[in-house]
Scaffold this active site. Sequence first.
Site, PDB file in Angstrom:
ATOM      1  N   TYR A 128       0.876  -1.181   0.000  1.00 21.92           N
ATOM      2  CA  TYR A 128       0.000   0.000   0.000  1.00 21.92           C
ATOM      3  C   TYR A 128       0.903   1.218   0.000  1.00 21.92           C
ATOM      4  CZ  TYR A 128      -3.257   3.572   1.651  1.00 21.92           C
ATOM      5  OH  TYR A 128      -4.006   4.712   1.769  1.00 21.92           O
TER       6      TYR A 128
ATOM      7  N   GLU B 278      -3.438   7.579  -3.816  1.00 25.17           N
ATOM      8  CA  GLU B 278      -3.470   6.283  -3.128  1.00 25.17           C
ATOM      9  C   GLU B 278      -3.293   5.168  -4.150  1.00 25.17           C
ATOM     10  OE1 GLU B 278      -6.217   4.463   0.333  1.00 25.17           O
ATOM     11  OE2 GLU B 278      -7.233   4.615  -1.603  1.00 25.17           O
TER      12      GLU B 278
END
Length: 411
Positions: free
Chosen positions: A119, A207
């Site tokens: 991530y 993101e």
Amino acid sequence: KRNLSIHEYLSMGLLNQYGIKTPKGGVASTPEEAEKVAKSLSTQDLVIKAQVLAGGRGKGTFDSGLKGGVRVVYTPTEVKMFAEKMLGHKLITKQTGKEGRICNKVFVVEREYVRREYYFAIVMDRQTKGPVIIASSQGGMDIETVAAESPEAIVTHPINIDAGLSREEAVDVATKLGFTGAAVDEAASTFEKLYKLFIERDATMIEINPLAQVQDGSVMCMDAKFGFDDNADFRQKEIFALRDRTQEDQREVAAAKWNLNYIGLDGNIGCLVNGAGLAMATMDIIKLHGGEPANFLDVGGGAQADQVAEAFKIISSDPHVSAILVNIFGGIMRCDIIAQGIIAAVNQLGLNLPLIVRLQGTEVEAAKKLIRESGLRMFSIDDLDEAASKAVKMSNIVALARTAGVDVKFE
């Protein structure tokens, strides 16, 4: 203002402009186009993704009955079949509410076989007053879940916005995430490019979930979610031209055209207020009296009568609204201007909802005179606590009448 979000396929295009690797793919607006894109990729390992601006697409359900807005497929024929059940249908996820959001495009990409998932995000951080990297070796899942269950797996790295992200810092983050060998430099290079994009495009959030190390060892962005600062629209024309207004609340779209700050909520008492702080306080006092606000609406300090009338149109377009509370403190804003807008809106719309008006400040007596002479039925109340209480009571009466199938008229 709110931050602009753009579709995944557009985010992937931006990443490619900055030399960042993503899976090959193409966007389609019809099942036939989707099938054509699938054939052009020359592989039997494919993924079709509904382009809807909401999280949780993979676990969502379409009103067509199809489960999942992200599906692994193996043939162009399968792609066409799934596209038929996605395009033109609404996807309901944990973020869209029961109304769902329409899917007008699908993104068809080659399926990459992933060795490891990470991530990676860059966001603006109030505490450090600048950008911060938030990353984890546990990608492909909600970062909130990782934070709750394995907080030690999260790496945070504040960035000096004046100096930028150095190569040394990028390598350090890559190493902490667990990249090894040649992948460290490739990951660090990807981080630097993402930061360059973040700064140059006035992003508020980038993101990447997951950021992946694929079978051949290269580092690739498998999915992307961007947010851009609405205050930068004057210098980011190219970015803001990508806005898809079909994915937004149409009341919010209408409000933006009139320079009104509107956010739809789930309650039944419409609010028209000037000033964000007073708007929040008004919503709080409604809840204190057992009611639920239907919206946040700040008309600002310089609204004209036509803007006020438009605000009423937007509020009354919500079928759940059963009363409207106007709370204006006239400082820069003149109360008589608000009164003119209220009267015009009630006459234009034939408004048949209880209307509670609380006006204080500049030209308040002139405003009250206009309301009295209008001949319209309004509850003019000076005390905010009393006004909120009256709004909740009137709302309950209307809601009860609606439930019983009785038409209530206020004259």
